[in-house]
Design a protein around this motif. Structure first.
Motif, PDB file in Angstrom:
ATOM      1  N   GLN A 196       5.982   4.797  -7.957  1.00 56.41           N
ATOM      2  CA  GLN A 196       6.351   3.950  -6.819  1.00 56.41           C
ATOM      3  C   GLN A 196       7.842   4.039  -6.536  1.00 56.41           C
ATOM      4  N   SER A 197       8.666   4.062  -7.581  1.00 56.93           N
ATOM      5  CA  SER A 197      10.113   4.129  -7.347  1.00 56.93           C
ATOM      6  C   SER A 197      10.501   5.463  -6.723  1.00 56.93           C
ATOM      7  N   SER A 198       9.766   6.535  -7.044  1.00 54.65           N
ATOM      8  CA  SER A 198      10.041   7.826  -6.407  1.00 54.65           C
ATOM      9  C   SER A 198       9.825   7.733  -4.908  1.00 54.65           C
ATOM     10  N   PHE A 199       8.701   7.109  -4.510  1.00 50.87           N
ATOM     11  CA  PHE A 199       8.410   6.986  -3.080  1.00 50.87           C
ATOM     12  C   PHE A 199       9.433   6.088  -2.385  1.00 50.87           C
ATOM     13  N   THR A 200       9.736   4.939  -2.972  1.00 57.80           N
ATOM     14  CA  THR A 200      10.664   4.018  -2.321  1.00 57.80           C
ATOM     15  C   THR A 200      12.093   4.556  -2.300  1.00 57.80           C
ATOM     16  N   SER A 201      12.392   5.575  -3.121  1.00 57.23           N
ATOM     17  CA  SER A 201      13.708   6.226  -3.106  1.00 57.23           C
ATOM     18  C   SER A 201      13.720   7.454  -2.210  1.00 57.23           C
ATOM     19  N   ASN A 202      12.679   7.613  -1.375  1.00 54.91           N
ATOM     20  CA  ASN A 202      12.554   8.735  -0.441  1.00 54.91           C
ATOM     21  C   ASN A 202      12.513  10.092  -1.127  1.00 54.91           C
ATOM     22  N   GLN A 203      11.973  10.134  -2.328  1.00 54.74           N
ATOM     23  CA  GLN A 203      11.783  11.403  -3.017  1.00 54.74           C
ATOM     24  C   GLN A 203      10.426  11.967  -2.624  1.00 54.74           C
ATOM     25  N   PRO A 204      10.237  13.278  -2.741  1.00 57.45           N
ATOM     26  CA  PRO A 204       8.946  13.884  -2.383  1.00 57.45           C
ATOM     27  C   PRO A 204       7.821  13.349  -3.256  1.00 57.45           C
ATOM     28  N   LEU A 205       6.612  13.387  -2.724  1.00 62.61           N
ATOM     29  CA  LEU A 205       5.421  12.988  -3.454  1.00 62.61           C
ATOM     30  C   LEU A 205       5.277  13.883  -4.677  1.00 62.61           C
ATOM     31  N   ARG A 206       5.157  13.278  -5.857  1.00 64.21           N
ATOM     32  CA  ARG A 206       5.021  14.067  -7.079  1.00 64.21           C
ATOM     33  C   ARG A 206       3.624  14.633  -7.211  1.00 64.21           C
ATOM     34  N   ALA A 207       3.516  15.802  -7.783  1.00 63.21           N
ATOM     35  CA  ALA A 207       2.228  16.428  -8.069  1.00 63.21           C
ATOM     36  C   ALA A 207       2.107  16.577  -9.577  1.00 63.21           C
ATOM     37  N   VAL A 208       0.970  16.161 -10.114  1.00 66.97           N
ATOM     38  CA  VAL A 208       0.717  16.314 -11.542  1.00 66.97           C
ATOM     39  C   VAL A 208      -0.608  17.039 -11.725  1.00 66.97           C
ATOM     40  N   ARG A 209      -0.725  17.781 -12.801  1.00 67.01           N
ATOM     41  CA  ARG A 209      -1.935  18.550 -13.089  1.00 67.01           C
ATOM     42  C   ARG A 209      -2.911  17.698 -13.883  1.00 67.01           C
ATOM     43  N   ILE A 210      -4.197  17.897 -13.605  1.00 62.72           N
ATOM     44  CA  ILE A 210      -5.264  17.275 -14.361  1.00 62.72           C
ATOM     45  C   ILE A 210      -5.851  18.340 -15.275  1.00 62.72           C
ATOM     46  N   ASP A 211      -6.021  17.992 -16.556  1.00 63.45           N
ATOM     47  CA  ASP A 211      -6.730  18.880 -17.455  1.00 63.45           C
ATOM     48  C   ASP A 211      -7.646  18.038 -18.330  1.00 63.45           C
ATOM     49  N   ALA A 212      -8.237  18.625 -19.333  1.00 63.05           N
ATOM     50  CA  ALA A 212      -9.215  17.923 -20.163  1.00 63.05           C
ATOM     51  C   ALA A 212      -8.619  16.752 -20.923  1.00 63.05           C
ATOM     52  N   SER A 213      -7.310  16.696 -21.056  1.00 64.15           N
ATOM     53  CA  SER A 213      -6.679  15.584 -21.770  1.00 64.15           C
ATOM     54  C   SER A 213      -6.088  14.545 -20.817  1.00 64.15           C
ATOM     55  N   GLY A 214      -6.246  14.699 -19.509  1.00 64.94           N
ATOM     56  CA  GLY A 214      -5.739  13.732 -18.543  1.00 64.94           C
ATOM     57  C   GLY A 214      -4.696  14.334 -17.626  1.00 64.94           C
ATOM     58  N   LEU A 215      -3.605  13.593 -17.399  1.00 69.85           N
ATOM     59  CA  LEU A 215      -2.539  14.060 -16.519  1.00 69.85           C
ATOM     60  C   LEU A 215      -1.434  14.702 -17.321  1.00 69.85           C
ATOM     61  N   SER A 216      -0.902  15.810 -16.828  1.00 73.16           N
ATOM     62  CA  SER A 216       0.252  16.433 -17.438  1.00 73.16           C
ATOM     63  C   SER A 216       1.311  16.641 -16.373  1.00 73.16           C
ATOM     64  N   LYS A 217       2.520  16.245 -16.665  1.00 70.95           N
ATOM     65  CA  LYS A 217       3.589  16.283 -15.657  1.00 70.95           C
ATOM     66  C   LYS A 217       4.277  17.624 -15.651  1.00 70.95           C
ATOM     67  N   PHE A 224       0.873  -1.167   0.000  1.00 72.39           N
ATOM     68  CA  PHE A 224       0.000   0.000   0.000  1.00 72.39           C
ATOM     69  C   PHE A 224       0.908   1.214   0.000  1.00 72.39           C
ATOM     70  N   LEU A 225       1.218   1.720  -1.203  1.00 70.73           N
ATOM     71  CA  LEU A 225       2.222   2.774  -1.345  1.00 70.73           C
ATOM     72  C   LEU A 225       1.620   4.080  -1.845  1.00 70.73           C
ATOM     73  N   PRO A 226       2.026   5.228  -1.283  1.00 68.17           N
ATOM     74  CA  PRO A 226       1.609   6.515  -1.838  1.00 68.17           C
ATOM     75  C   PRO A 226       2.274   6.723  -3.195  1.00 68.17           C
ATOM     76  N   LEU A 227       1.521   7.237  -4.145  1.00 72.96           N
ATOM     77  CA  LEU A 227       2.042   7.408  -5.499  1.00 72.96           C
ATOM     78  C   LEU A 227       2.262   8.862  -5.885  1.00 72.96           C
ATOM     79  N   LEU A 228       1.180   9.649  -5.872  1.00 70.69           N
ATOM     80  CA  LEU A 228       1.265  11.007  -6.364  1.00 70.69           C
ATOM     81  C   LEU A 228       0.032  11.794  -5.942  1.00 70.69           C
ATOM     82  N   LEU A 229       0.104  13.098  -6.164  1.00 69.53           N
ATOM     83  CA  LEU A 229      -1.018  14.001  -5.946  1.00 69.53           C
ATOM     84  C   LEU A 229      -1.479  14.471  -7.313  1.00 69.53           C
ATOM     85  N   THR A 230      -2.767  14.249  -7.639  1.00 64.87           N
ATOM     86  CA  THR A 230      -3.326  14.782  -8.879  1.00 64.87           C
ATOM     87  C   THR A 230      -4.072  16.063  -8.535  1.00 64.87           C
TER      88      THR A 230
END
Length: 130
Positions: free
Chosen positions: A109-130, A59-65
């Protein structure tokens, strides 16, 4: 004293192990929780949805949308649904579906397991944009 928030993952089954994560205070108060697909859970906060993956008994944290504005969100067994402003008509909104599983789950998942900050991605009409 100090108020800490946590996310508690409790998989089903006799051999399942629970998982407890401190919820980052910077994300604000959780407002709701949802499931989308068979393995993804989300904690809804003012800024968006914090996603967790329950794949393979982990049960791993992935990202913030983050949508451009606070709006309605929902999950079902195939998708995550969200409402965003129409790109050309300011008085209208668009209902968008983000298919599950999320793309690049392994990278998140690799970002979290490497102790990197939780990534945030934007949601728009076409889906996720990094």
């Amino acid at each position: 004293g100090k108020k800490d928030l946590a996310v508690f993952g409790l998989p089903l089954g006799d051999a399942a192990k629970h998982t407890l994560y401190r919820f980052p205070a910077a994300l604000g108060e959780p407002r709701a929780a949802l499931w989308a697909g068979e393995e993804f859970g989300g904690v809804v906060v003012e800024r968006g949805v914090v996603w967790f993956n329950g794949q393979e008994g982990k049960f791993l944290p992935l990202l913030l949308t983050q949508p451009p504005v606070v709006g309605a969100v929902a999950g079902d067994d195939h998708s995550f649904w969200f409402v965003v402003p129409h790109s050309k008509q300011a008085a209208k909104s668009v209902l968008v579906s983000l298919g599950m599983p999320l793309e690049d789950v392994e990278g998140y998942q690799s970002s979290f397991t490497s102790n990197q900050p939780l990534r945030a991605v934007r949601i728009d009409a076409s889906g996720l944009s990094k």
